[in-house]
Design a protein around this motif. Structure first.
Motif, PDB file in Angstrom:
ATOM      1  N   MET A   8     -18.567 -22.696  -3.774  1.00 13.83           N
ATOM      2  CA  MET A   8     -18.527 -23.873  -2.927  1.00 13.83           C
ATOM      3  C   MET A   8     -19.760 -23.870  -2.028  1.00 13.83           C
ATOM      4  SD  MET A   8     -15.612 -25.610  -3.376  1.00 13.83           S
ATOM      5  CE  MET A   8     -14.896 -26.381  -1.974  1.00 13.83           C
ATOM      6  N   THR A   9     -20.308 -25.036  -1.857  1.00 21.23           N
ATOM      7  CA  THR A   9     -21.396 -25.220  -0.903  1.00 21.23           C
ATOM      8  C   THR A   9     -20.985 -26.309   0.057  1.00 21.23           C
ATOM      9  OG1 THR A   9     -22.493 -26.816  -2.331  1.00 21.23           O
ATOM     10  CG2 THR A   9     -23.200 -24.536  -2.540  1.00 21.23           C
ATOM     11  N   VAL A  10     -21.551 -26.286   1.237  1.00 22.70           N
ATOM     12  CA  VAL A  10     -21.252 -27.288   2.254  1.00 22.70           C
ATOM     13  C   VAL A  10     -22.513 -28.109   2.490  1.00 22.70           C
ATOM     14  CG1 VAL A  10     -20.494 -27.657   4.626  1.00 22.70           C
ATOM     15  CG2 VAL A  10     -19.544 -25.766   3.296  1.00 22.70           C
ATOM     16  N   VAL A  11     -22.352 -29.446   2.435  1.00 28.65           N
ATOM     17  CA  VAL A  11     -23.479 -30.364   2.573  1.00 28.65           C
ATOM     18  C   VAL A  11     -23.154 -31.374   3.654  1.00 28.65           C
ATOM     19  CG1 VAL A  11     -24.917 -32.044   1.345  1.00 28.65           C
ATOM     20  CG2 VAL A  11     -23.952 -30.104   0.115  1.00 28.65           C
ATOM     21  N   LYS A  12     -24.147 -31.778   4.445  1.00 31.77           N
ATOM     22  CA  LYS A  12     -23.949 -32.820   5.451  1.00 31.77           C
ATOM     23  C   LYS A  12     -24.092 -34.188   4.798  1.00 31.77           C
ATOM     24  CE  LYS A  12     -25.321 -30.519   9.681  1.00 31.77           C
ATOM     25  NZ  LYS A  12     -26.190 -30.542  10.852  1.00 31.77           N
ATOM     26  N   ASN A  13     -23.181 -35.098   5.140  1.00 34.39           N
ATOM     27  CA  ASN A  13     -23.312 -36.462   4.639  1.00 34.39           C
ATOM     28  C   ASN A  13     -24.076 -37.312   5.653  1.00 34.39           C
ATOM     29  OD1 ASN A  13     -21.488 -37.077   6.655  1.00 34.39           O
ATOM     30  ND2 ASN A  13     -19.816 -37.633   5.268  1.00 34.39           N
ATOM     31  N   GLU A  14     -24.130 -38.635   5.407  1.00 35.09           N
ATOM     32  CA  GLU A  14     -24.912 -39.521   6.289  1.00 35.09           C
ATOM     33  C   GLU A  14     -24.358 -39.618   7.695  1.00 35.09           C
ATOM     34  OE1 GLU A  14     -21.946 -41.629   3.851  1.00 35.09           O
ATOM     35  OE2 GLU A  14     -23.708 -40.522   3.271  1.00 35.09           O
ATOM     36  N   LYS A  15     -23.104 -39.225   7.913  1.00 33.41           N
ATOM     37  CA  LYS A  15     -22.496 -39.246   9.252  1.00 33.41           C
ATOM     38  C   LYS A  15     -22.541 -37.874   9.917  1.00 33.41           C
ATOM     39  CE  LYS A  15     -19.246 -42.832   7.904  1.00 33.41           C
ATOM     40  NZ  LYS A  15     -17.819 -43.156   7.717  1.00 33.41           N
ATOM     41  N   ASP A  16     -23.335 -36.965   9.387  1.00 37.62           N
ATOM     42  CA  ASP A  16     -23.454 -35.592   9.874  1.00 37.62           C
ATOM     43  C   ASP A  16     -22.142 -34.799   9.760  1.00 37.62           C
ATOM     44  OD1 ASP A  16     -26.064 -35.081  10.329  1.00 37.62           O
ATOM     45  OD2 ASP A  16     -25.990 -35.291  12.513  1.00 37.62           O
ATOM     46  N   GLU A  17     -21.280 -35.190   8.847  1.00 38.66           N
ATOM     47  CA  GLU A  17     -20.043 -34.456   8.606  1.00 38.66           C
ATOM     48  C   GLU A  17     -20.308 -33.410   7.519  1.00 38.66           C
ATOM     49  OE1 GLU A  17     -16.818 -38.018   9.306  1.00 38.66           O
ATOM     50  OE2 GLU A  17     -17.741 -37.803   7.334  1.00 38.66           O
ATOM     51  N   LEU A  18     -19.683 -32.246   7.659  1.00 39.26           N
ATOM     52  CA  LEU A  18     -19.828 -31.202   6.651  1.00 39.26           C
ATOM     53  C   LEU A  18     -18.820 -31.445   5.526  1.00 39.26           C
ATOM     54  CD1 LEU A  18     -20.251 -28.077   8.948  1.00 39.26           C
ATOM     55  CD2 LEU A  18     -22.018 -29.346   7.731  1.00 39.26           C
TER      56      LEU A  18
END
Length: 132
Positions: A1-11
């Motif tokens: 699993m990797t964690v990525v930030k979306n356009e709303k800065d949510e992980l």
């Protein structure tokens, strides 16, 4: 699993693809195959035997069919082609019409002395039971 930030800065956790999952259509092979009618146990009878005992343990066998080898002369019948080449199975794949009956026959042969007295086998589920 990797964690990525979306356009709303949510992980957002994302699953990394680590390999291929193969799904093969064996309908033509299954239609041409002589069917194996080895009986599966009746689940209601198994549950009645289990209910009479004080202790029960349920186990599930992982990768059940992949434990059973295919005869070398029959391996070409499981052949499939993908972008990386042509391959055959050396172990029984999921999707063959006689796989469940064949696996049940193997498990019944292996555990025949324990079945109905201390153990029940239904496909890849093992139930061990007993009383004090």
């Amino acid at each position: 699993m990797t964690v990525v930030k979306n356009e709303k800065d949510e992980l957002i956790p994302q699953r990394t693809v680590t390999g291929w999952r193969v799904c093969i259509d064996y309908r033509k092979l299954n239609n041409a195959t002589r069917k194996d009618h080895f009986p599966l146990p009746f689940i209601d009878q198994m549950l009645e035997r289990l209910a009479r005992h004080e202790y029960n343990c349920f186990l599930e066998r992982f990768s059940r069919y992949f434990q059973i080898p295919i005869a070398p002369e029959d391996q070409e019948k499981t052949m499939f082609t993908c972008p990386y080449g042509t391959f055959t199975y050396k172990r029984m794949p999921f999707g063959l019409c006689n796989a469940p009956a064949n696996f049940q026959r193997c498990m019944t042969a292996i555990f025949h002395e324990l079945i109905e007295d201390n153990m029940e086998v239904f496909m890849d589920n093992f139930s061990v039971f007993g009383s004090i």
